[in-house]
Each structure stands twice: as structure tokens, then as C-alpha cells.
Design a protein around this motif. Sequence first.
Motif, PDB file in Angstrom:
ATOM      1  N   GLY A   1       0.833  -1.323   0.012  1.00 61.97           N
ATOM      2  CA  GLY A   1      -0.039  -0.057  -0.049  1.00 61.97           C
ATOM      3  C   GLY A   1       0.917   1.180  -0.178  1.00 61.97           C
ATOM      4  N   ILE A   2       1.862   1.257  -0.647  1.00 65.07           N
ATOM      5  CA  ILE A   2       2.735   2.600  -0.687  1.00 65.07           C
ATOM      6  C   ILE A   2       2.564   3.234  -2.163  1.00 65.07           C
ATOM      7  N   ASP A   3       2.422   4.502  -1.911  1.00 57.47           N
ATOM      8  CA  ASP A   3       2.401   5.218  -3.153  1.00 57.47           C
ATOM      9  C   ASP A   3       3.850   5.760  -3.441  1.00 57.47           C
ATOM     10  N   ALA A   4       4.603   5.034  -4.737  1.00 54.80           N
ATOM     11  CA  ALA A   4       5.804   5.295  -5.002  1.00 54.80           C
ATOM     12  C   ALA A   4       5.912   6.520  -5.351  1.00 54.80           C
ATOM     13  N   LEU A   5       5.312   7.277  -6.162  1.00 50.02           N
ATOM     14  CA  LEU A   5       5.603   8.518  -6.649  1.00 50.02           C
ATOM     15  C   LEU A   5       5.421   9.569  -5.282  1.00 50.02           C
ATOM     16  N   ALA A   6       4.557   9.482  -4.428  1.00 50.26           N
ATOM     17  CA  ALA A   6       4.579  10.393  -3.339  1.00 50.26           C
ATOM     18  C   ALA A   6       5.594  10.283  -2.404  1.00 50.26           C
ATOM     19  N   ALA A   7       5.989   8.799  -2.253  1.00 53.46           N
ATOM     20  CA  ALA A   7       7.455   8.711  -1.518  1.00 53.46           C
ATOM     21  C   ALA A   7       8.623   9.434  -2.184  1.00 53.46           C
ATOM     22  N   LEU A   8       8.699   9.424  -3.692  1.00 50.48           N
ATOM     23  CA  LEU A   8       9.727   9.917  -4.286  1.00 50.48           C
ATOM     24  C   LEU A   8       9.624  11.435  -4.131  1.00 50.48           C
ATOM     25  N   ALA A   9       8.390  12.055  -4.354  1.00 50.27           N
ATOM     26  CA  ALA A   9       8.329  13.442  -4.316  1.00 50.27           C
ATOM     27  C   ALA A   9       8.590  13.837  -2.911  1.00 50.27           C
ATOM     28  N   ALA A  10       8.457  13.332  -1.798  1.00 49.73           N
ATOM     29  CA  ALA A  10       8.851  13.834  -0.309  1.00 49.73           C
ATOM     30  C   ALA A  10      10.178  13.509  -0.168  1.00 49.73           C
ATOM     31  N   LYS A  11      10.837  12.392  -0.803  1.00 48.39           N
ATOM     32  CA  LYS A  11      12.386  12.271  -0.801  1.00 48.39           C
ATOM     33  C   LYS A  11      13.136  13.545  -1.613  1.00 48.39           C
ATOM     34  N   ILE A  12      12.306  13.790  -2.434  1.00 47.38           N
ATOM     35  CA  ILE A  12      13.072  15.014  -3.275  1.00 47.38           C
ATOM     36  C   ILE A  12      13.095  16.273  -2.472  1.00 47.38           C
ATOM     37  N   GLU A  13      11.899  16.583  -1.760  1.00 43.09           N
ATOM     38  CA  GLU A  13      11.766  17.678  -0.993  1.00 43.09           C
ATOM     39  C   GLU A  13      12.816  17.608   0.036  1.00 43.09           C
ATOM     40  N   ARG A  14      12.810  16.469   0.710  1.00 41.26           N
ATOM     41  CA  ARG A  14      13.795  16.410   1.867  1.00 41.26           C
ATOM     42  C   ARG A  14      15.290  16.556   1.274  1.00 41.26           C
ATOM     43  N   ASN A  15      15.535  16.153   0.251  1.00 35.62           N
ATOM     44  CA  ASN A  15      16.936  16.215  -0.294  1.00 35.62           C
ATOM     45  C   ASN A  15      17.243  17.637  -0.790  1.00 35.62           C
ATOM     46  N   GLU A  16      16.341  18.273  -1.220  1.00 33.34           N
ATOM     47  CA  GLU A  16      16.444  19.939  -1.497  1.00 33.34           C
ATOM     48  C   GLU A  16      17.026  20.545  -0.349  1.00 33.34           C
ATOM     49  N   SER A  17      16.325  20.268   0.908  1.00 33.62           N
ATOM     50  CA  SER A  17      16.889  20.776   2.138  1.00 33.62           C
ATOM     51  C   SER A  17      18.302  20.495   2.506  1.00 33.62           C
ATOM     52  N   ARG A  18      18.578  19.093   2.409  1.00 40.43           N
ATOM     53  CA  ARG A  18      19.556  18.510   2.862  1.00 40.43           C
ATOM     54  C   ARG A  18      20.674  18.892   2.183  1.00 40.43           C
ATOM     55  N   PHE A  19      20.901  18.853   0.753  1.00 43.54           N
ATOM     56  CA  PHE A  19      21.766  19.264  -0.134  1.00 43.54           C
ATOM     57  C   PHE A  19      21.574  20.616  -0.674  1.00 43.54           C
ATOM     58  N   PRO A  20      21.672  21.786   0.048  1.00 41.56           N
ATOM     59  CA  PRO A  20      21.394  23.093  -0.750  1.00 41.56           C
ATOM     60  C   PRO A  20      22.503  23.165  -1.768  1.00 41.56           C
ATOM     61  N   VAL A  21      21.697  23.759  -2.964  1.00 36.39           N
ATOM     62  CA  VAL A  21      22.722  24.304  -4.129  1.00 36.39           C
ATOM     63  C   VAL A  21      23.658  25.424  -3.409  1.00 36.39           C
ATOM     64  N   ARG A  22      25.116  24.875  -3.874  1.00 33.92           N
ATOM     65  CA  ARG A  22      25.946  26.086  -3.360  1.00 33.92           C
ATOM     66  C   ARG A  22      26.255  27.062  -4.336  1.00 33.92           C
ATOM     67  N   GLU A  23      26.622  28.282  -3.994  1.00 32.38           N
ATOM     68  CA  GLU A  23      26.786  29.395  -4.854  1.00 32.38           C
ATOM     69  C   GLU A  23      27.818  28.895  -5.884  1.00 32.38           C
ATOM     70  N   VAL A  24      28.980  28.311  -5.668  1.00 33.44           N
ATOM     71  CA  VAL A  24      29.732  27.758  -6.546  1.00 33.44           C
ATOM     72  C   VAL A  24      29.742  26.367  -6.263  1.00 33.44           C
ATOM     73  N   PRO A  25      29.063  25.394  -7.280  1.00 35.69           N
ATOM     74  CA  PRO A  25      28.934  24.155  -7.091  1.00 35.69           C
ATOM     75  C   PRO A  25      30.542  23.515  -7.003  1.00 35.69           C
ATOM     76  N   GLU A  26      30.321  22.602  -5.963  1.00 35.80           N
ATOM     77  CA  GLU A  26      31.559  21.888  -5.851  1.00 35.80           C
ATOM     78  C   GLU A  26      31.139  20.381  -5.865  1.00 35.80           C
ATOM     79  N   SER A  27      32.050  19.287  -5.969  1.00 33.85           N
ATOM     80  CA  SER A  27      31.900  18.074  -5.819  1.00 33.85           C
ATOM     81  C   SER A  27      31.405  17.543  -4.505  1.00 33.85           C
ATOM     82  N   ARG A  28      30.434  16.513  -4.279  1.00 34.90           N
ATOM     83  CA  ARG A  28      30.089  16.188  -3.138  1.00 34.90           C
ATOM     84  C   ARG A  28      31.150  15.100  -2.480  1.00 34.90           C
TER      85      ARG A  28
END
Lengths: 114, 114, 114, 114
Positions: free
Chosen positions: A87-114
Motif C-alpha cells: 500500500g505504498i504510493d511510490a510517486l508520493a514517496a519519491l516526491a517527499a524524498k526530493i523535498e527532503r533532499n532539496e533541504s539536505r543538499f542546498p545548492v552552493r553558490e559555486v558548485p563543488e563535488s560532493r
Amino acid sequence: MTERLDVAVLQRRLADFATARDWEQYHTPKNLAAALSVEASELVEIFQWLTPEESARVMRDPDTAPRVRDEVADVLAYLLQFCEVLGIDALAALAAKIERNESRFPVREVPESR
Amino acid sequence: MTERLDVAVLQRRLADFATARDWEQYHTPKNLAAALSVEASELVEIFQWLTPEESARVMRDPDTAPRVRDEVADVLAYLLQFCEVLGIDALAALAAKIERNESRFPVREVPESR
Amino acid sequence: MTERLDVAVLQRRLADFATARDWEQYHTPKNLAAALSVEASELVEIFQWLTPEESARVMRDPDTAPRVRDEVADVLAYLLQFCEVLGIDALAALAAKIERNESRFPVREVPESR
Amino acid sequence: MTERLDVAVLQRRLADFATARDWEQYHTPKNLAAALSVEASELVEIFQWLTPEESARVMRDPDTAPRVRDEVADVLAYLLQFCEVLGIDALAALAAKIERNESRFPVREVPESR
């Protein structure tokens, strides 16, 4: 095939397919997770001896391209069947993950390698 | 999140996410296939010591349920990123596979185990 | 085969085998780790739809038993080749791990499930 | 540790370790194959974003080297526990496989890539 390509529709067709063949007995979450990982490894197998550059060109090879598409289909099929039984909604799970990752890995002014 | 949950939209967001962080250099098909299989194994890990019956109840456990959803999201994320770099339409590949499987495994009058 | 069955001897034979066929170029640690995981998944594949009870009986099946032995050999072969290219002593690594686990998981007076 | 590093001895210690902790109930061949593949994927994870060249240098990194050895130990531990429960002689299986591969892939006069 006129049916619209929609995840929910494909997930339903996979579920009906399993029911019609009496395969639901095998489709425990544990077994489907194992089957998913087996199919993901079959995708890895195609690439295991290739250089990074060769791996970028696999779809130009008329023998390899359909194998790659086929393994993608197998991975997605088992992922959706896994989601169906739990009973998992795969697209909702992915959308929630993308939201979290956008906070977790903010875009740097000068992109660097992870 | 008002954006419609659509595979193509999520695939685009993942691609933009990688571009903004300069991660495309790591996203060879070979690396993404490996990352996909690693995430699939993290899903297997949740189930590895469970009985079939316990595996069917994982979403009732408030600690385990979000881990399962999270791993589903990771698998789908890498699958879509893999498809993005190789120009594969994952839903079309799955629809084609279902068609083939419907011919390959016809429904028996009296269903039997495979 | 009169040669004694010893890990170091088998590891050497595998290394000579690869050298004689000019395969060392493919044997990066990254590729060998991927190949190892692919073979481990081929072992999982044999068991993926079996019940726990059926899985305990696989060696009684004359078709399945040699497949299982063959996959065990493939996993061990890639593990030893991986160790060869990185200069890792697999048995010493395992012995050290067992020591650590004996401290980490002390035996309880009354054994309980983990 | 004065005990000789021998596969049979380590396999016995692993079996005694599981028995002492009442873990045998979890050690079905199916579960141990899954656990083996999960550990193999943890090894892959270390390498997933590395270039082939970076992957060849992992043991020079004081943080990564012990992680690699640890995952090698985990893979070997589950492989030997799998062999224990099914009565498989891993070294004999590997020796037989090497013999077969020597016939299957004869050395060419002028070595070529596979």
C-alpha cells in the motif's frame, strides 16, 4: 496499445496479471524486494566490465539496448508490485524524498563535488 | 506541494537537482545502475531476517514504515536518473514488457503454480 | 586435482588465470565488487520464490544443487580476486571480525532472539 | 589469536557463534543468501561514485581501508554460513569451477580481450 501510460494503471495491470495466474502467494514483500534486487543486479551485469565511457554508449548497440530496456521494465515491475502489496504510493514517496533532499543538499553558490 | 505526481515531472526534478549540484559527472549509466542495486539491497536488508508473515506487516511498525518508503523512493530515484541519462522511457518499457508477458504466460483455465 | 585446497593457492590460480587471458585490465576493485554483487544476486535468484522450508531442501534437487555450488564458487572467486587486487587477506579480515563480534554480541545466559 | 587461519576453522567458529546466540532459526539458506547479497552491495556502495582509478587507491585512505576489509569479512562470513547450512564445501566448489573455466576459456597464443 491505446491505454495511457500511467504508473497507477501499470501497477493495476501488474496486480491483475499476478492474480489471474495465482502468483499472489509468492508475492510477499520479502520475496518482491529480493526479486527487485535480483533485477537491479541484472542491470548492473550489463555494465560490469565497461568503462564509464562505454557505459554511456550502450543504447547505440542494437543487441544491448533492448536488454537494458527490458531490465528497466523488470525493476519497475517489481518495485510497483512491492508497493502494491504494502500500500505504498511510490510517486508520493519519491516526491517527499526530493523535498527532503532539496533541504539536505542546498545548492552552493559555486558548485563543488560532493 | 501542488505539483502533480507524474513520473516525467519527477524525472525532470531529479535531473535539475543533479545539474544544480554539478553531480552529472558522477551519473554515468554504470554508476547509476550500481547505485540502484545498492538501494534495492537496502530494501532487502529490512526484510532479510523476517518470516514471510512478518514481512507482510512491516508497514504497521512506525519505525520501519518510513524506512521502507524511503528506500522505495531511492530505488525509483536512481531508476529514473538512469533512464534520464540513457533516454529510456521507463513506463513505455514496462508497458511493452507486460504485453510480452501476457503472451508468454497465458492464463490457464485452472490456475497452477509456476 | 592433487593440489591442496587452500584459499591462498586458489587466489593465486585465479590471478594467474586472469593474467594469462589479459583480463587484469577489467579487474578494477570497482568492477570486481560489482561482479561479486551480481553473483551474490544470482544465488538469491535461486531462492527468491521459495518458502524458508523449501530453501532448506535445495541441495536434494539434482538440478538445483550444482547451480548453488556454482554460484558459491563465483562469489568466492570474485571475492578472492577483489582481495588480490587490493592486497586484502580475506581470512585475517574475517578472523578480526569474529573477534569483534564476540565482544559486540556477548552470549546471554538465557539466549534470546536478536 | 594463535588459531591458524583456515576456512574450515573460521566456518566452525561462525557456526558456534550462531548456535551460542540461538540465531540458527534465522539462518535459512534463503535468508543467508539475501544477507550475503546485502553485504556485497555494501562493498559496491564504497565504490559507486569512484572512477576506476580512484577505486584502485581505496586502501590508501585510512578511513576507507578498514570499511573495505570489514565488508570483505561480512561477505565471507555469510558465504561460509550459507555453505555450512547446506553442507557445501566452498573451496572444492571453487576448485571445480576453476578447472571448468580453464577448459572453457583456453589461453590464446596472442591474448585478446574477452
